[in-house]
Design an enzyme around this catalytic site. Structure first.
Site, PDB file in Angstrom:
ATOM      1  N   CYS A  88     -19.845  15.075  60.750  1.00 49.76           N
ATOM      2  CA  CYS A  88     -19.093  15.599  59.625  1.00 49.76           C
ATOM      3  C   CYS A  88     -19.187  14.640  58.435  1.00 49.76           C
ATOM      4  O   CYS A  88     -20.274  14.395  57.927  1.00 49.76           O
ATOM      5  CB  CYS A  88     -17.652  15.915  60.032  1.00 49.76           C
ATOM      6  SG  CYS A  88     -16.787  17.011  58.872  1.00 49.76           S
ATOM      7  N   HIS A 192     -18.331  19.434  64.455  1.00 53.99           N
ATOM      8  CA  HIS A 192     -17.716  18.445  65.350  1.00 53.99           C
ATOM      9  C   HIS A 192     -18.128  18.731  66.789  1.00 53.99           C
ATOM     10  O   HIS A 192     -17.536  19.592  67.448  1.00 53.99           O
ATOM     11  CB  HIS A 192     -16.192  18.500  65.226  1.00 53.99           C
ATOM     12  CG  HIS A 192     -15.674  17.952  63.940  1.00 53.99           C
ATOM     13  ND1 HIS A 192     -15.373  16.617  63.766  1.00 53.99           N
ATOM     14  CD2 HIS A 192     -15.425  18.552  62.752  1.00 53.99           C
ATOM     15  CE1 HIS A 192     -14.955  16.419  62.533  1.00 53.99           C
ATOM     16  NE2 HIS A 192     -14.976  17.578  61.895  1.00 53.99           N
ATOM     17  N   GLU A 194     -17.553  17.032  69.378  1.00 53.30           N
ATOM     18  CA  GLU A 194     -16.468  16.671  70.303  1.00 53.30           C
ATOM     19  C   GLU A 194     -15.418  17.764  70.406  1.00 53.30           C
ATOM     20  O   GLU A 194     -14.564  17.729  71.310  1.00 53.30           O
ATOM     21  CB  GLU A 194     -15.823  15.349  69.860  1.00 53.30           C
ATOM     22  CG  GLU A 194     -14.895  15.418  68.666  1.00 53.30           C
ATOM     23  CD  GLU A 194     -15.575  15.492  67.315  1.00 53.30           C
ATOM     24  OE1 GLU A 194     -14.862  15.455  66.295  1.00 53.30           O
ATOM     25  OE2 GLU A 194     -16.839  15.586  67.274  1.00 53.30           O
TER      26      GLU A 194
END
Length: 224
Positions: A88, A192, A194
């Site tokens: 990001c 993202h 994650e």
């Protein structure tokens, strides 16, 4: 998700005061990496790979990196072919310049600029799942991922690389934007991983394998 990494590898998550360090740390641990969240230059240089997370404003992030001396360290590590993954804002910082908040120079690792999305009637920021189409199927970062895959995005800006060969993936939000890049040993994703379920973990597992291959100084098989 692919099989476990099979060998431990040390990956450092850059701690420069911007955003989602803990969630990135936990996701990397889940795919088998040994993870250290740090701003210590010696520890960052000793790691097999670096992850630059980030949530927030580009100018402040660059100020933080410069104050810690981490801007030069990141340039040094990429020049030495150490794998670096920007997530990001962490990806945006690698570019030459961002127009956010009046404009700010970036790290200059990837040629190009970061510009506000042109969402048409859609609202900013762009928040939610969006399909990314990968355009460089030979990149090891996207091994075992399908040509089109949904990832979780939260952003109002996106990169505009100067060179088409640096584009790894694209998405669309009112208009097309670049969502993944690869330039030398630098990999960047606007989304993202994650927070992107199995596909995100696969991408992080792939990056961990890239770091392992670099640490063992052996060629890495290309994605099919």
């Amino acid at each position: 998700m692919s099989a476990p990494i099979g060998a431990a590898v040390d990956i450092a998550v850059l701690d420069y005061g911007m955003g989602n360090r803990r969630s990135v740390e936990k996701a990397l641990e889940h795919v088998g990496a040994r993870v250290l969240v740090t701003s210590d230059p010696a520890l960052l240089r000793a790691s097999a790979g670096l992850v630059v997370p980030g949530v927030g404003a580009f100018p402040r992030a660059m100020d933080n990196l410069r104050e810690l001396g981490l801007d030069e360290l990141l340039r040094e590590r990429v020049a030495a072919a150490t794998p670096v993954l920007g997530i990001c804002l962490g990806m945006e910082l690698a570019f030459d310049y961002s127009s956010e908040l009046g404009g700010s120079p970036g790290l200059g690792i990837v040629p190009g600029e970061v510009q506000m999305l042109a969402p048409g009637p859609l609202k900013l920021p762009h928040i939610g799942w969006n399909e990314v189409t990968f355009v460089n199927r030979r990149s090891p970062l996207i091994a075992e991922l399908p040509p089109r895959c949904a990832f979780y995005h939260v952003h109002s800006f996106a990169p505009v690389p100067s060179h088409e060969q640096d584009v790894l993936g694209r998405a669309d939000y009112g208009s097309p934007f670049v969502s993944a890049v690869e330039h030398g040993s630098f990999y960047g994703v606007q989304f993202h991983p994650e927070k992107s379920s199995a596909a995100g973990l696969q991408l992080l597992a792939n990056f961990t394998r890239i770091c392992l291959a670099h640490s063992q100084a052996r060629p890495l098989p290309l994605a099919s």
